[in-house]
Design a protein around this motif. Structure first.
Motif, PDB file in Angstrom:
ATOM      1  N   ALA A  91       0.789  -0.932   0.390  1.00 29.31           N
ATOM      2  CA  ALA A  91       0.275   0.076  -0.133  1.00 29.31           C
ATOM      3  C   ALA A  91       0.895   0.997   0.172  1.00 29.31           C
ATOM      4  N   ALA A  92       0.010   2.728  -0.334  1.00 25.95           N
ATOM      5  CA  ALA A  92       0.865   2.945   0.155  1.00 25.95           C
ATOM      6  C   ALA A  92       0.357   3.843   1.174  1.00 25.95           C
ATOM      7  N   TYR A  93       1.702   4.637   2.579  1.00 25.43           N
ATOM      8  CA  TYR A  93       1.765   4.438   3.848  1.00 25.43           C
ATOM      9  C   TYR A  93       1.533   6.678   3.561  1.00 25.43           C
ATOM     10  N   TYR A  94       1.051   6.374   5.195  1.00 24.98           N
ATOM     11  CA  TYR A  94       1.143   8.033   4.932  1.00 24.98           C
ATOM     12  C   TYR A  94       1.058   8.146   6.091  1.00 24.98           C
ATOM     13  N   CYS A  95       1.819   9.434   6.383  1.00 24.85           N
ATOM     14  CA  CYS A  95       1.925   9.320   8.223  1.00 24.85           C
ATOM     15  C   CYS A  95       0.971  10.738   7.973  1.00 24.85           C
ATOM     16  N   ASN A  96       0.704  11.415   9.878  1.00 27.41           N
ATOM     17  CA  ASN A  96      -1.004  11.647   9.985  1.00 27.41           C
ATOM     18  C   ASN A  96      -0.165  12.577  11.476  1.00 27.41           C
ATOM     19  N   VAL A  97      -0.847  13.383  11.403  1.00 26.33           N
ATOM     20  CA  VAL A  97      -0.748  14.019  12.756  1.00 26.33           C
ATOM     21  C   VAL A  97      -2.143  14.781  13.023  1.00 26.33           C
ATOM     22  N   ARG A  98      -2.794  14.307  14.439  1.00 32.74           N
ATOM     23  CA  ARG A  98      -4.008  15.403  14.818  1.00 32.74           C
ATOM     24  C   ARG A  98      -3.691  16.323  15.791  1.00 32.74           C
ATOM     25  N   GLY A  99      -4.332  17.189  15.670  1.00 33.75           N
ATOM     26  CA  GLY A  99      -4.211  18.390  17.082  1.00 33.75           C
ATOM     27  C   GLY A  99      -5.391  18.413  17.268  1.00 33.75           C
ATOM     28  N   ARG A 100      -5.719  19.485  18.398  1.00 34.40           N
ATOM     29  CA  ARG A 100      -7.070  19.572  18.510  1.00 34.40           C
ATOM     30  C   ARG A 100      -6.974  21.341  19.674  1.00 34.40           C
ATOM     31  N   ASP A 101      -8.180  21.579  18.091  1.00 34.63           N
ATOM     32  CA  ASP A 101      -7.869  23.401  18.140  1.00 34.63           C
ATOM     33  C   ASP A 101      -8.767  23.826  19.912  1.00 34.63           C
ATOM     34  N   ARG A 102      -9.207  25.474  20.460  1.00 33.09           N
ATOM     35  CA  ARG A 102      -9.226  25.416  21.458  1.00 33.09           C
ATOM     36  C   ARG A 102     -10.585  24.750  21.977  1.00 33.09           C
ATOM     37  N   TRP A 103     -11.463  24.696  20.956  1.00 33.86           N
ATOM     38  CA  TRP A 103     -13.071  23.849  20.600  1.00 33.86           C
ATOM     39  C   TRP A 103     -13.104  22.639  20.738  1.00 33.86           C
ATOM     40  N   ARG A 104     -12.104  21.614  20.666  1.00 29.83           N
ATOM     41  CA  ARG A 104     -11.239  20.934  21.069  1.00 29.83           C
ATOM     42  C   ARG A 104     -11.748  19.822  20.212  1.00 29.83           C
ATOM     43  N   ARG A 105     -12.402  20.560  18.849  1.00 32.19           N
ATOM     44  CA  ARG A 105     -11.978  19.951  17.311  1.00 32.19           C
ATOM     45  C   ARG A 105     -10.782  19.300  16.570  1.00 32.19           C
ATOM     46  N   PRO A 106     -11.198  18.018  16.171  1.00 28.46           N
ATOM     47  CA  PRO A 106      -9.748  17.684  15.799  1.00 28.46           C
ATOM     48  C   PRO A 106      -9.712  18.621  14.463  1.00 28.46           C
ATOM     49  N   TYR A 107      -7.901  18.606  14.174  1.00 32.15           N
ATOM     50  CA  TYR A 107      -7.438  18.918  12.507  1.00 32.15           C
ATOM     51  C   TYR A 107      -6.189  18.205  12.576  1.00 32.15           C
ATOM     52  N   ASP A 108      -6.362  17.273  11.119  1.00 36.75           N
ATOM     53  CA  ASP A 108      -5.184  16.811  10.377  1.00 36.75           C
ATOM     54  C   ASP A 108      -3.706  17.146  10.047  1.00 36.75           C
ATOM     55  N   TYR A 109      -3.018  17.208  10.162  1.00 34.70           N
ATOM     56  CA  TYR A 109      -2.008  17.395   8.422  1.00 34.70           C
ATOM     57  C   TYR A 109      -1.192  15.924   8.201  1.00 34.70           C
ATOM     58  N   TRP A 110      -1.173  15.947   6.831  1.00 33.88           N
ATOM     59  CA  TRP A 110      -0.814  14.225   5.926  1.00 33.88           C
ATOM     60  C   TRP A 110       0.279  14.898   5.374  1.00 33.88           C
ATOM     61  N   GLY A 111       1.173  14.018   5.303  1.00 31.71           N
ATOM     62  CA  GLY A 111       2.028  13.853   4.536  1.00 31.71           C
ATOM     63  C   GLY A 111       1.999  13.110   3.336  1.00 31.71           C
ATOM     64  N   GLN A 112       2.618  12.541   2.552  1.00 27.31           N
ATOM     65  CA  GLN A 112       3.077  12.301   0.837  1.00 27.31           C
ATOM     66  C   GLN A 112       2.960  10.759   1.050  1.00 27.31           C
ATOM     67  N   GLY A 113       2.634   9.418   0.627  1.00 29.63           N
ATOM     68  CA  GLY A 113       2.455   8.898   0.619  1.00 29.63           C
ATOM     69  C   GLY A 113       3.916   8.510  -0.212  1.00 29.63           C
ATOM     70  N   THR A 114       4.251   6.687   1.532  1.00 32.31           N
ATOM     71  CA  THR A 114       5.441   6.399   0.965  1.00 32.31           C
ATOM     72  C   THR A 114       5.298   5.106   0.824  1.00 32.31           C
ATOM     73  N   LEU A 115       5.363   4.857  -1.188  1.00 34.37           N
ATOM     74  CA  LEU A 115       4.980   3.576  -1.561  1.00 34.37           C
ATOM     75  C   LEU A 115       5.705   2.409  -0.790  1.00 34.37           C
ATOM     76  N   VAL A 116       5.086   0.796  -0.150  1.00 35.60           N
ATOM     77  CA  VAL A 116       5.517  -0.022   0.306  1.00 35.60           C
ATOM     78  C   VAL A 116       5.037  -1.608  -0.388  1.00 35.60           C
ATOM     79  N   THR A 117       5.459  -2.213  -1.308  1.00 36.58           N
ATOM     80  CA  THR A 117       5.747  -3.120  -2.063  1.00 36.58           C
ATOM     81  C   THR A 117       6.343  -4.915  -1.437  1.00 36.58           C
ATOM     82  N   VAL A 118       5.627  -5.540  -0.725  1.00 31.76           N
ATOM     83  CA  VAL A 118       5.467  -6.592  -0.655  1.00 31.76           C
ATOM     84  C   VAL A 118       5.571  -7.983  -1.647  1.00 31.76           C
ATOM     85  N   SER A 119       6.716  -8.270  -1.812  1.00 32.11           N
ATOM     86  CA  SER A 119       5.698  -9.809  -2.921  1.00 32.11           C
ATOM     87  C   SER A 119       6.337 -10.796  -2.555  1.00 32.11           C
ATOM     88  N   SER A 120       5.516 -12.224  -2.631  1.00 32.69           N
ATOM     89  CA  SER A 120       5.382 -13.025  -2.253  1.00 32.69           C
ATOM     90  C   SER A 120       6.998 -14.046  -2.677  1.00 32.69           C
TER      91      SER A 120
END
Length: 120
Positions: A91-120
């Motif tokens: 899959a493409a793997y994404y990092c994420n951080v989640r914060g809360r504003d003064r009203w405790r509402r969540p907000y997110d920031y995302w990184g770009q994806g990094t691709l992981v390929t697993v072959s059998s």
């Protein structure tokens, strides 16, 4: 704000990868962190996270015992150590951080994806 993910690649089944993500522009230790993944045509799935408030970790059942999430607040880094990789981890793997504003509402920031390929 920028999240820069790295560490993806191609491995054989049973192999390991360590994904990294560096944050800038935020007070990193104030945020919960997480790794998500997405396969084309499917919804983005939460893989692992660390909750800021108490440090609790969460893993989706399919990766429990194989993946480990960690953070280094001094370096503003987050990691996902992925061991015993399986083809279904491809899959493409994404990092994420989640914060809360003064009203405790969540907000997110995302990184770009990094691709992981697993072959059998």
């Amino acid at each position: 704000v920028q999240l820069q993910a790295s560490g993806g690649g191609s491995v054989q089944s049973g192999g390991s990868l360590r994904l990294s993500c560096v944050a800038s522009g935020i007070t990193f230790h104030d945020y919960s962190i997480g790794w998500f993944r997405q396969v084309p045509g499917k919804e983005r799935e939460g893989v692992a996270c660390i909750r800021r408030s108490d440090g609790d970790t969460y893993y989706v059942d399919s990766v429990k015992g194989r993946f480990t999430i960690s953070r280094d607040d001094d370096k503003k880094m987050m990691y996902l150590q992925a061991n015993n990789l399986k083809s279904e981890d491809t899959a493409a793997y994404y990092c994420n951080v989640r914060g809360r504003d003064r009203w405790r509402r969540p907000y997110d920031y995302w990184g770009q994806g990094t691709l992981v390929t697993v072959s059998s």
